[in-house]
Scaffold this motif. Structure first.
Motif, PDB file in Angstrom:
ATOM      1  N   PHE A 153     -13.226 -12.530  -9.220  1.00  0.00           N
ATOM      2  CA  PHE A 153     -13.822 -11.534  -8.328  1.00  0.00           C
ATOM      3  C   PHE A 153     -12.743 -10.616  -7.756  1.00  0.00           C
ATOM      4  O   PHE A 153     -12.871  -9.386  -7.766  1.00  0.00           O
ATOM      5  N   LEU A 154     -11.663 -11.193  -7.268  1.00  0.00           N
ATOM      6  CA  LEU A 154     -10.572 -10.412  -6.686  1.00  0.00           C
ATOM      7  C   LEU A 154      -9.914  -9.504  -7.720  1.00  0.00           C
ATOM      8  O   LEU A 154      -9.681  -8.307  -7.470  1.00  0.00           O
ATOM      9  N   ILE A 157     -12.463  -6.515  -9.137  1.00  0.00           N
ATOM     10  CA  ILE A 157     -12.692  -5.393  -8.232  1.00  0.00           C
ATOM     11  C   ILE A 157     -11.401  -4.611  -7.999  1.00  0.00           C
ATOM     12  O   ILE A 157     -11.423  -3.371  -7.914  1.00  0.00           O
ATOM     13  N   THR A 158     -10.272  -5.304  -7.928  1.00  0.00           N
ATOM     14  CA  THR A 158      -8.986  -4.606  -7.788  1.00  0.00           C
ATOM     15  C   THR A 158      -8.769  -3.624  -8.925  1.00  0.00           C
ATOM     16  O   THR A 158      -8.422  -2.452  -8.705  1.00  0.00           O
ATOM     17  N   ASN A 159      -8.990  -4.070 -10.152  1.00  0.00           N
ATOM     18  CA  ASN A 159      -8.762  -3.208 -11.306  1.00  0.00           C
ATOM     19  C   ASN A 159      -9.860  -2.166 -11.469  1.00  0.00           C
ATOM     20  O   ASN A 159      -9.605  -1.052 -11.945  1.00  0.00           O
ATOM     21  N   ALA A 160     -11.084  -2.506 -11.066  1.00  0.00           N
ATOM     22  CA  ALA A 160     -12.171  -1.528 -11.149  1.00  0.00           C
ATOM     23  C   ALA A 160     -11.858  -0.313 -10.279  1.00  0.00           C
ATOM     24  O   ALA A 160     -12.048   0.839 -10.694  1.00  0.00           O
ATOM     25  N   MET A 161     -11.381  -0.533  -9.067  1.00  0.00           N
ATOM     26  CA  MET A 161     -11.022   0.579  -8.196  1.00  0.00           C
ATOM     27  C   MET A 161      -9.841   1.363  -8.747  1.00  0.00           C
ATOM     28  O   MET A 161      -9.757   2.587  -8.585  1.00  0.00           O
ATOM     29  N   PRO A 214     -11.062  18.414  -0.722  1.00  0.00           N
ATOM     30  CA  PRO A 214     -11.458  18.767  -2.099  1.00  0.00           C
ATOM     31  C   PRO A 214     -10.296  19.109  -3.020  1.00  0.00           C
ATOM     32  O   PRO A 214     -10.444  19.114  -4.232  1.00  0.00           O
ATOM     33  N   ARG A 215      -9.123  19.454  -2.417  1.00  0.00           N
ATOM     34  CA  ARG A 215      -7.966  19.763  -3.257  1.00  0.00           C
ATOM     35  C   ARG A 215      -6.991  18.604  -3.203  1.00  0.00           C
ATOM     36  O   ARG A 215      -6.708  18.069  -2.126  1.00  0.00           O
ATOM     37  N   GLY A 216      -6.476  18.218  -4.361  1.00  0.00           N
ATOM     38  CA  GLY A 216      -5.580  17.078  -4.434  1.00  0.00           C
ATOM     39  C   GLY A 216      -4.137  17.473  -4.201  1.00  0.00           C
ATOM     40  O   GLY A 216      -3.412  17.754  -5.159  1.00  0.00           O
ATOM     41  N   ARG A 217      -3.715  17.457  -2.930  1.00  0.00           N
ATOM     42  CA  ARG A 217      -2.308  17.721  -2.643  1.00  0.00           C
ATOM     43  C   ARG A 217      -1.451  16.505  -2.953  1.00  0.00           C
ATOM     44  O   ARG A 217      -0.240  16.616  -3.147  1.00  0.00           O
ATOM     45  N   ILE A 218      -2.078  15.341  -2.982  1.00  0.00           N
ATOM     46  CA  ILE A 218      -1.401  14.093  -3.321  1.00  0.00           C
ATOM     47  C   ILE A 218      -2.453  13.121  -3.817  1.00  0.00           C
ATOM     48  O   ILE A 218      -3.630  13.215  -3.440  1.00  0.00           O
ATOM     49  N   PHE A 219      -2.049  12.194  -4.684  1.00  0.00           N
ATOM     50  CA  PHE A 219      -2.960  11.178  -5.198  1.00  0.00           C
ATOM     51  C   PHE A 219      -2.674   9.843  -4.524  1.00  0.00           C
ATOM     52  O   PHE A 219      -1.580   9.607  -4.012  1.00  0.00           O
ATOM     53  N   MET A 220      -3.675   8.980  -4.561  1.00  0.00           N
ATOM     54  CA  MET A 220      -3.507   7.624  -4.037  1.00  0.00           C
ATOM     55  C   MET A 220      -2.377   6.879  -4.733  1.00  0.00           C
ATOM     56  O   MET A 220      -1.578   6.201  -4.107  1.00  0.00           O
ATOM     57  N   GLY A 221      -2.366   6.976  -6.059  1.00  0.00           N
ATOM     58  CA  GLY A 221      -1.494   6.130  -6.841  1.00  0.00           C
ATOM     59  C   GLY A 221      -2.029   4.714  -6.888  1.00  0.00           C
ATOM     60  O   GLY A 221      -3.002   4.364  -6.203  1.00  0.00           O
ATOM     61  N   ASP A 222      -1.401   3.886  -7.687  1.00  0.00           N
ATOM     62  CA  ASP A 222      -1.827   2.486  -7.780  1.00  0.00           C
ATOM     63  C   ASP A 222      -1.693   1.775  -6.442  1.00  0.00           C
ATOM     64  O   ASP A 222      -2.486   0.872  -6.130  1.00  0.00           O
ATOM     65  N   VAL A 223      -0.705   2.172  -5.646  1.00  0.00           N
ATOM     66  CA  VAL A 223      -0.507   1.511  -4.357  1.00  0.00           C
ATOM     67  C   VAL A 223      -1.721   1.706  -3.461  1.00  0.00           C
ATOM     68  O   VAL A 223      -2.015   0.853  -2.614  1.00  0.00           O
ATOM     69  N   GLY A 224      -2.454   2.796  -3.661  1.00  0.00           N
ATOM     70  CA  GLY A 224      -3.661   3.010  -2.876  1.00  0.00           C
ATOM     71  C   GLY A 224      -4.894   2.402  -3.508  1.00  0.00           C
ATOM     72  O   GLY A 224      -5.642   1.666  -2.856  1.00  0.00           O
ATOM     73  N   SER A 225      -5.116   2.689  -4.802  1.00  0.00           N
ATOM     74  CA  SER A 225      -6.353   2.242  -5.444  1.00  0.00           C
ATOM     75  C   SER A 225      -6.402   0.718  -5.597  1.00  0.00           C
ATOM     76  O   SER A 225      -7.433   0.090  -5.329  1.00  0.00           O
ATOM     77  N   GLN A 226      -5.296   0.117  -6.017  1.00  0.00           N
ATOM     78  CA  GLN A 226      -5.289  -1.341  -6.155  1.00  0.00           C
ATOM     79  C   GLN A 226      -5.421  -2.023  -4.795  1.00  0.00           C
ATOM     80  O   GLN A 226      -6.140  -3.020  -4.649  1.00  0.00           O
ATOM     81  N   PHE A 227      -4.752  -1.461  -3.800  1.00  0.00           N
ATOM     82  CA  PHE A 227      -4.811  -2.059  -2.473  1.00  0.00           C
ATOM     83  C   PHE A 227      -6.233  -1.990  -1.912  1.00  0.00           C
ATOM     84  O   PHE A 227      -6.749  -2.982  -1.384  1.00  0.00           O
ATOM     85  N   CYS A 228      -6.862  -0.831  -2.036  1.00  0.00           N
ATOM     86  CA  CYS A 228      -8.234  -0.687  -1.534  1.00  0.00           C
ATOM     87  C   CYS A 228      -9.182  -1.633  -2.264  1.00  0.00           C
ATOM     88  O   CYS A 228     -10.026  -2.295  -1.639  1.00  0.00           O
ATOM     89  N   GLY A 229      -9.054  -1.707  -3.590  1.00  0.00           N
ATOM     90  CA  GLY A 229      -9.904  -2.605  -4.357  1.00  0.00           C
ATOM     91  C   GLY A 229      -9.697  -4.054  -3.967  1.00  0.00           C
ATOM     92  O   GLY A 229     -10.667  -4.813  -3.791  1.00  0.00           O
ATOM     93  N   PHE A 230      -8.438  -4.440  -3.801  1.00  0.00           N
ATOM     94  CA  PHE A 230      -8.141  -5.833  -3.472  1.00  0.00           C
ATOM     95  C   PHE A 230      -8.689  -6.195  -2.094  1.00  0.00           C
ATOM     96  O   PHE A 230      -9.286  -7.266  -1.916  1.00  0.00           O
ATOM     97  N   MET A 231      -8.496  -5.309  -1.119  1.00  0.00           N
ATOM     98  CA  MET A 231      -8.956  -5.619   0.226  1.00  0.00           C
ATOM     99  C   MET A 231     -10.483  -5.661   0.298  1.00  0.00           C
ATOM    100  O   MET A 231     -11.061  -6.515   0.968  1.00  0.00           O
ATOM    101  N   LEU A 232     -11.157  -4.741  -0.400  1.00  0.00           N
ATOM    102  CA  LEU A 232     -12.625  -4.785  -0.416  1.00  0.00           C
ATOM    103  C   LEU A 232     -13.117  -6.080  -1.067  1.00  0.00           C
ATOM    104  O   LEU A 232     -14.099  -6.683  -0.615  1.00  0.00           O
ATOM    105  N   ALA A 233     -12.431  -6.498  -2.131  1.00  0.00           N
ATOM    106  CA  ALA A 233     -12.807  -7.762  -2.767  1.00  0.00           C
ATOM    107  C   ALA A 233     -12.591  -8.930  -1.814  1.00  0.00           C
ATOM    108  O   ALA A 233     -13.415  -9.852  -1.737  1.00  0.00           O
ATOM    109  N   LEU A 234     -11.491  -8.896  -1.080  1.00  0.00           N
ATOM    110  CA  LEU A 234     -11.218  -9.961  -0.114  1.00  0.00           C
ATOM    111  C   LEU A 234     -12.287  -9.980   0.978  1.00  0.00           C
ATOM    112  O   LEU A 234     -12.745 -11.055   1.391  1.00  0.00           O
TER     113      LEU A 234
END
Length: 357
Positions: A153-154, A157-161, A214-234
Protein backbone atom coordinates in the motif's frame (compact mmCIF):
# COMPACT_ATOMS: atom_id res chain seq x y z
CA UNK A 1 -14.41 14.57 22.51
CA UNK A 2 -14.65 14.38 18.70
CA UNK A 3 -16.06 17.89 18.48
CA UNK A 4 -13.31 19.63 20.46
CA UNK A 5 -10.84 19.39 17.60
CA UNK A 6 -13.18 21.35 15.33
CA UNK A 7 -14.38 23.77 18.00
CA UNK A 8 -14.65 27.48 17.38
CA UNK A 9 -11.47 28.08 19.35
CA UNK A 10 -9.34 25.25 18.01
CA UNK A 11 -10.05 25.50 14.27
CA UNK A 12 -8.72 29.08 13.81
CA UNK A 13 -5.47 28.09 15.52
CA UNK A 14 -5.11 25.06 13.29
CA UNK A 15 -5.78 27.12 10.16
CA UNK A 16 -3.30 29.73 11.35
CA UNK A 17 -0.66 27.01 11.73
CA UNK A 18 -1.43 25.78 8.21
CA UNK A 19 -1.12 29.31 6.86
CA UNK A 20 2.19 29.83 8.66
CA UNK A 21 3.59 26.62 7.20
CA UNK A 22 2.36 27.70 3.75
CA UNK A 23 4.33 30.93 4.06
CA UNK A 24 7.40 29.03 5.24
CA UNK A 25 7.04 26.57 2.35
CA UNK A 26 6.60 29.41 -0.15
CA UNK A 27 9.81 31.10 1.01
CA UNK A 28 11.77 27.87 0.55
CA UNK A 29 10.18 27.23 -2.86
CA UNK A 30 11.17 30.73 -3.96
CA UNK A 31 14.76 29.98 -2.91
CA UNK A 32 14.68 26.67 -4.79
CA UNK A 33 13.64 28.49 -7.98
CA UNK A 34 17.10 30.07 -7.90
CA UNK A 35 19.11 27.04 -6.84
CA UNK A 36 16.90 24.09 -7.79
CA UNK A 37 18.04 21.15 -9.88
CA UNK A 38 17.33 21.87 -13.59
CA UNK A 39 14.73 19.66 -15.31
CA UNK A 40 15.50 19.55 -19.02
CA UNK A 41 12.70 18.86 -21.51
CA UNK A 42 12.56 15.75 -23.66
CA UNK A 43 10.04 13.92 -25.84
CA UNK A 44 8.25 12.37 -22.84
CA UNK A 45 7.80 15.60 -20.86
CA UNK A 46 5.15 18.28 -21.19
CA UNK A 47 7.43 21.30 -20.66
CA UNK A 48 9.53 22.79 -23.47
CA UNK A 49 12.15 24.78 -21.58
CA UNK A 50 14.58 24.09 -18.77
CA UNK A 51 12.74 24.51 -15.46
CA UNK A 52 14.06 24.05 -11.91
CA UNK A 53 12.68 21.14 -9.91
CA UNK A 54 12.93 20.09 -6.27
CA UNK A 55 10.27 22.62 -5.27
CA UNK A 56 9.01 19.83 -3.05
CA UNK A 57 11.76 20.82 -0.60
CA UNK A 58 9.38 23.51 0.63
CA UNK A 59 6.62 20.94 1.17
CA UNK A 60 8.94 18.55 3.00
CA UNK A 61 10.51 21.15 5.28
CA UNK A 62 7.17 22.74 6.16
CA UNK A 63 5.65 19.36 7.01
CA UNK A 64 8.65 18.23 9.08
CA UNK A 65 8.65 21.53 10.97
CA UNK A 66 4.96 21.06 11.71
CA UNK A 67 5.42 17.46 12.83
CA UNK A 68 8.30 18.41 15.12
CA UNK A 69 6.16 21.13 16.69
CA UNK A 70 3.36 18.60 17.06
CA UNK A 71 5.76 16.12 18.64
CA UNK A 72 7.03 18.73 21.09
CA UNK A 73 3.87 20.59 21.98
CA UNK A 74 0.93 18.50 20.75
CA UNK A 75 -1.22 16.64 23.22
CA UNK A 76 -4.53 15.54 21.74
CA UNK A 77 -3.06 15.11 18.25
CA UNK A 78 -0.11 12.97 19.27
CA UNK A 79 0.35 9.36 18.30
CA UNK A 80 1.84 6.83 20.68
CA UNK A 81 5.57 7.46 21.01
CA UNK A 82 6.80 4.56 18.82
CA UNK A 83 4.34 5.46 16.05
CA UNK A 84 5.33 9.12 16.17
CA UNK A 85 9.04 8.36 15.92
CA UNK A 86 8.32 5.95 13.06
CA UNK A 87 6.42 8.66 11.18
CA UNK A 88 9.25 11.17 11.60
CA UNK A 89 11.93 8.65 10.63
CA UNK A 90 9.99 7.49 7.57
CA UNK A 91 9.33 11.08 6.45
CA UNK A 92 13.03 11.97 6.70
CA UNK A 93 14.06 8.80 4.87
CA UNK A 94 11.67 9.19 1.94
CA UNK A 95 12.57 12.88 1.63
CA UNK A 96 16.31 12.16 1.62
CA UNK A 97 16.08 9.34 -0.92
CA UNK A 98 13.79 11.25 -3.29
CA UNK A 99 15.91 14.42 -3.07
CA UNK A 100 18.98 12.37 -3.93
CA UNK A 101 17.09 10.93 -6.88
CA UNK A 102 16.34 14.47 -8.11
CA UNK A 103 20.03 15.32 -8.00
CA UNK A 104 21.68 12.19 -9.41
CA UNK A 105 18.76 10.37 -11.11
CA UNK A 106 19.25 7.04 -9.36
CA UNK A 107 18.34 3.69 -10.97
CA UNK A 108 14.76 2.72 -10.25
CA UNK A 109 15.83 -0.31 -8.21
CA UNK A 110 17.87 1.92 -5.88
CA UNK A 111 14.99 4.38 -5.55
CA UNK A 112 12.61 1.53 -4.76
CA UNK A 113 15.05 0.26 -2.15
CA UNK A 114 14.99 3.65 -0.44
CA UNK A 115 11.20 3.65 -0.47
CA UNK A 116 11.27 0.16 1.03
CA UNK A 117 13.45 1.38 3.92
CA UNK A 118 11.09 4.28 4.61
CA UNK A 119 8.10 1.93 4.58
CA UNK A 120 9.98 -0.50 6.83
CA UNK A 121 10.47 2.31 9.37
CA UNK A 122 6.69 2.65 9.54
CA UNK A 123 6.17 -1.09 10.00
CA UNK A 124 8.88 -1.40 12.64
CA UNK A 125 7.18 1.33 14.66
CA UNK A 126 4.07 -0.89 14.77
CA UNK A 127 1.93 1.30 12.50
CA UNK A 128 0.48 -1.21 10.04
CA UNK A 129 -2.91 -2.54 8.99
CA UNK A 130 -3.59 -5.56 11.17
CA UNK A 131 -7.34 -5.24 11.81
CA UNK A 132 -9.98 -4.06 9.33
CA UNK A 133 -13.72 -3.55 9.86
CA UNK A 134 -15.75 -5.20 7.09
CA UNK A 135 -19.50 -4.98 6.42
CA UNK A 136 -21.55 -8.02 7.50
CA UNK A 137 -18.40 -9.56 8.98
CA UNK A 138 -17.17 -7.15 11.62
CA UNK A 139 -13.52 -6.91 12.60
CA UNK A 140 -11.10 -9.14 10.70
CA UNK A 141 -7.61 -9.75 12.04
CA UNK A 142 -5.15 -9.87 9.14
CA UNK A 143 -2.34 -11.20 11.29
CA UNK A 144 1.08 -11.19 9.67
CA UNK A 145 -0.54 -10.71 6.23
CA UNK A 146 -1.08 -7.10 7.25
CA UNK A 147 2.67 -6.45 7.02
CA UNK A 148 3.10 -7.09 3.26
CA UNK A 149 -0.31 -5.52 2.60
CA UNK A 150 0.79 -2.32 4.35
CA UNK A 151 4.16 -2.35 2.59
CA UNK A 152 2.52 -2.74 -0.82
CA UNK A 153 0.00 0.00 0.00
CA UNK A 154 2.75 2.45 0.96
CA UNK A 155 4.94 1.71 -2.06
CA UNK A 156 2.13 1.70 -4.61
CA UNK A 157 0.65 5.05 -3.61
CA UNK A 158 4.13 6.61 -3.32
CA UNK A 159 4.97 5.63 -6.88
CA UNK A 160 1.49 6.41 -8.21
CA UNK A 161 1.86 10.04 -7.10
CA UNK A 162 5.32 10.12 -8.63
CA UNK A 163 4.00 8.84 -11.98
CA UNK A 164 1.09 11.29 -12.04
CA UNK A 165 3.33 14.32 -11.52
CA UNK A 166 3.66 15.27 -15.18
CA UNK A 167 1.54 18.42 -15.60
CA UNK A 168 1.67 21.68 -13.71
CA UNK A 169 -0.38 21.59 -10.54
CA UNK A 170 -1.79 18.10 -11.00
CA UNK A 171 -0.08 16.17 -8.20
CA UNK A 172 0.08 19.17 -5.87
CA UNK A 173 -3.59 20.07 -6.34
CA UNK A 174 -4.75 16.50 -5.83
CA UNK A 175 -2.64 16.26 -2.66
CA UNK A 176 -4.06 19.52 -1.30
CA UNK A 177 -7.67 18.48 -1.94
CA UNK A 178 -7.09 15.01 -0.49
CA UNK A 179 -5.51 16.50 2.65
CA UNK A 180 -8.37 18.94 3.23
CA UNK A 181 -11.03 16.25 2.83
CA UNK A 182 -9.08 13.83 5.01
CA UNK A 183 -8.59 16.47 7.70
CA UNK A 184 -12.33 17.17 7.75
CA UNK A 185 -13.27 13.50 7.93
CA UNK A 186 -10.65 12.73 10.58
CA UNK A 187 -11.71 15.75 12.63
CA UNK A 188 -15.30 14.56 12.77
CA UNK A 189 -14.31 10.96 13.54
CA UNK A 190 -11.78 11.90 16.20
CA UNK A 191 -8.70 10.88 14.23
CA UNK A 192 -6.70 13.67 15.78
CA UNK A 193 -3.26 12.81 14.41
CA UNK A 194 -4.55 12.37 10.85
CA UNK A 195 -6.50 15.61 11.14
CA UNK A 196 -3.44 17.60 12.23
CA UNK A 197 -0.92 15.89 9.96
CA UNK A 198 -3.19 16.38 6.93
CA UNK A 199 -3.37 20.11 7.67
CA UNK A 200 0.44 20.22 8.02
CA UNK A 201 0.92 18.61 4.61
CA UNK A 202 -1.79 20.83 3.13
CA UNK A 203 0.11 23.89 4.41
CA UNK A 204 3.32 22.77 2.72
CA UNK A 205 1.54 22.11 -0.58
CA UNK A 206 -0.37 25.38 -0.38
CA UNK A 207 2.92 27.27 -0.24
CA UNK A 208 4.20 25.43 -3.31
CA UNK A 209 1.15 25.42 -5.59
CA UNK A 210 1.15 29.11 -6.67
CA UNK A 211 4.65 28.63 -8.07
CA UNK A 212 3.55 25.60 -10.09
CA UNK A 213 0.06 26.45 -11.37
CA UNK A 214 -1.09 27.79 -13.75
CA UNK A 215 2.49 28.51 -14.85
CA UNK A 216 5.25 26.15 -13.81
CA UNK A 217 8.03 28.32 -12.43
CA UNK A 218 9.30 25.25 -10.59
CA UNK A 219 8.37 21.57 -10.42
CA UNK A 220 7.85 19.39 -7.37
CA UNK A 221 10.49 16.91 -8.37
CA UNK A 222 10.62 13.45 -6.87
CA UNK A 223 11.27 14.98 -3.46
CA UNK A 224 7.78 16.46 -3.62
CA UNK A 225 5.73 13.83 -5.45
CA UNK A 226 7.17 10.80 -3.65
CA UNK A 227 6.93 12.54 -0.29
CA UNK A 228 3.30 13.55 -0.83
CA UNK A 229 2.38 10.05 -2.02
CA UNK A 230 4.15 8.39 0.89
CA UNK A 231 2.57 10.62 3.52
CA UNK A 232 -0.93 10.22 2.07
CA UNK A 233 -0.42 6.46 2.08
CA UNK A 234 0.74 6.62 5.69
CA UNK A 235 -2.38 8.62 6.57
CA UNK A 236 -4.37 5.86 4.88
CA UNK A 237 -2.74 3.24 7.08
CA UNK A 238 -3.61 5.27 10.17
CA UNK A 239 -7.17 5.82 8.88
CA UNK A 240 -7.66 2.06 8.71
CA UNK A 241 -7.83 2.23 12.51
CA UNK A 242 -10.98 4.37 12.54
CA UNK A 243 -13.17 2.07 14.60
CA UNK A 244 -16.31 4.08 13.83
CA UNK A 245 -16.23 3.35 10.08
CA UNK A 246 -16.28 -0.03 8.35
CA UNK A 247 -13.77 -0.33 5.49
CA UNK A 248 -12.13 2.98 6.53
CA UNK A 249 -8.95 1.75 4.82
CA UNK A 250 -10.67 2.83 1.58
CA UNK A 251 -10.77 6.53 2.51
CA UNK A 252 -7.41 7.47 0.96
CA UNK A 253 -7.94 5.27 -2.15
CA UNK A 254 -11.26 7.11 -2.67
CA UNK A 255 -9.51 10.47 -2.39
CA UNK A 256 -6.81 9.38 -4.85
CA UNK A 257 -9.15 7.39 -7.11
CA UNK A 258 -8.21 9.35 -10.25
CA UNK A 259 -4.49 8.86 -9.61
CA UNK A 260 -4.73 5.19 -8.69
CA UNK A 261 -7.02 4.36 -11.60
CA UNK A 262 -4.75 6.08 -14.15
CA UNK A 263 -1.63 4.33 -12.88
CA UNK A 264 -3.29 0.91 -12.56
CA UNK A 265 -4.98 1.13 -15.95
CA UNK A 266 -1.73 2.20 -17.60
CA UNK A 267 0.26 -0.56 -15.90
CA UNK A 268 -2.24 -3.22 -17.01
CA UNK A 269 -2.50 -1.81 -20.53
CA UNK A 270 1.27 -1.71 -21.02
CA UNK A 271 1.72 -5.20 -19.58
CA UNK A 272 -0.90 -6.65 -21.95
CA UNK A 273 0.74 -4.79 -24.85
CA UNK A 274 4.09 -6.40 -24.05
CA UNK A 275 5.75 -3.07 -23.25
CA UNK A 276 8.63 -2.70 -20.83
CA UNK A 277 6.82 -1.34 -17.77
CA UNK A 278 10.10 -0.22 -16.19
CA UNK A 279 10.84 2.15 -19.10
CA UNK A 280 9.84 5.81 -18.86
CA UNK A 281 6.94 6.70 -21.15
CA UNK A 282 4.16 9.21 -21.78
CA UNK A 283 1.25 6.78 -22.02
CA UNK A 284 -0.71 7.67 -18.89
CA UNK A 285 -4.30 8.71 -19.51
CA UNK A 286 -3.63 12.28 -18.45
CA UNK A 287 -0.61 12.43 -20.79
CA UNK A 288 -2.53 10.96 -23.73
CA UNK A 289 -5.34 13.48 -23.15
CA UNK A 290 -2.81 16.31 -23.27
CA UNK A 291 -1.07 14.90 -26.35
CA UNK A 292 -4.48 14.57 -28.01
CA UNK A 293 -5.03 18.31 -27.76
CA UNK A 294 -6.57 18.95 -24.33
CA UNK A 295 -5.19 22.02 -22.60
CA UNK A 296 -2.82 21.03 -19.82
CA UNK A 297 -4.59 23.27 -17.29
CA UNK A 298 -7.92 21.66 -18.16
CA UNK A 299 -6.51 18.15 -17.64
CA UNK A 300 -5.14 19.27 -14.28
CA UNK A 301 -8.49 20.75 -13.20
CA UNK A 302 -10.29 17.57 -14.27
CA UNK A 303 -8.02 15.59 -11.96
CA UNK A 304 -8.72 18.05 -9.17
CA UNK A 305 -12.41 17.39 -9.73
CA UNK A 306 -11.71 13.64 -9.57
CA UNK A 307 -10.17 14.27 -6.13
CA UNK A 308 -13.21 16.32 -5.06
CA UNK A 309 -15.48 13.50 -6.26
CA UNK A 310 -13.38 11.06 -4.27
CA UNK A 311 -13.75 13.23 -1.19
CA UNK A 312 -17.52 13.50 -1.57
CA UNK A 313 -17.69 9.74 -2.15
CA UNK A 314 -15.69 9.15 1.03
CA UNK A 315 -18.09 11.35 3.02
CA UNK A 316 -21.14 9.59 1.56
CA UNK A 317 -19.46 6.23 2.13
CA UNK A 318 -18.98 6.77 5.86
CA UNK A 319 -22.44 8.31 6.29
CA UNK A 320 -24.60 5.52 4.87
CA UNK A 321 -25.52 1.95 5.90
CA UNK A 322 -23.47 -1.00 4.69
CA UNK A 323 -25.44 -2.11 1.63
CA UNK A 324 -25.90 1.28 -0.13
CA UNK A 325 -22.31 2.08 0.80
CA UNK A 326 -21.04 -0.61 -1.56
CA UNK A 327 -22.81 1.04 -4.51
CA UNK A 328 -21.62 4.49 -3.54
CA UNK A 329 -18.06 3.21 -3.61
CA UNK A 330 -18.41 2.37 -7.31
CA UNK A 331 -19.14 5.96 -8.37
CA UNK A 332 -15.48 7.02 -8.86
CA UNK A 333 -14.80 3.85 -10.86
CA UNK A 334 -17.71 4.56 -13.22
CA UNK A 335 -16.47 8.13 -13.74
CA UNK A 336 -12.94 6.87 -14.50
CA UNK A 337 -14.25 4.38 -17.06
CA UNK A 338 -16.14 7.19 -18.81
CA UNK A 339 -12.95 9.30 -18.76
CA UNK A 340 -11.00 6.41 -20.28
CA UNK A 341 -13.38 6.09 -23.23
CA UNK A 342 -13.31 9.86 -23.73
CA UNK A 343 -9.50 9.97 -23.80
CA UNK A 344 -9.41 6.98 -26.17
CA UNK A 345 -11.83 8.73 -28.54
CA UNK A 346 -9.74 11.92 -28.51
CA UNK A 347 -6.59 9.90 -29.13
CA UNK A 348 -8.16 8.25 -32.18
CA UNK A 349 -9.26 11.60 -33.58
CA UNK A 350 -5.78 12.97 -33.03
CA UNK A 351 -4.21 10.01 -34.83
CA UNK A 352 -2.45 8.68 -31.73
CA UNK A 353 -2.22 4.97 -32.41
CA UNK A 354 0.45 3.97 -29.93
CA UNK A 355 -0.22 5.56 -26.55
CA UNK A 356 3.24 4.99 -25.04
CA UNK A 357 6.31 6.53 -26.68
Amino acid sequence: MTLTILSDLALPRHLALMAGLAIFSGILVRIMISIGVPDRPDARKAHTQVTPKSGGVGIVCAFLLGVLLLYRYGHVSRLAEPYFIGVIAAAVLIAAVSMLDDVVNMPYTVKLGGQFLAAAAVLVSGLWIHVVALPFIGYADLGWVGLPVTMLFLLYITNAMNFIDGLNGLAAGVTLIACLFLAGIAGVLGGFFIYTASLLLAGGVLGFLPFNFPRGRIFMGDVGSQFCGFMLALFGVAAARFEQVQMSFLLVPFLLSGVLYDVTFTLVRRTLAGENIARAHNGHLYQVAHRAGMDAKLVTIIHWLFAVLGGLTAIAFISTPSLPRLWIGLVPLVVQIVWTFYVAARARRAGIGRWST
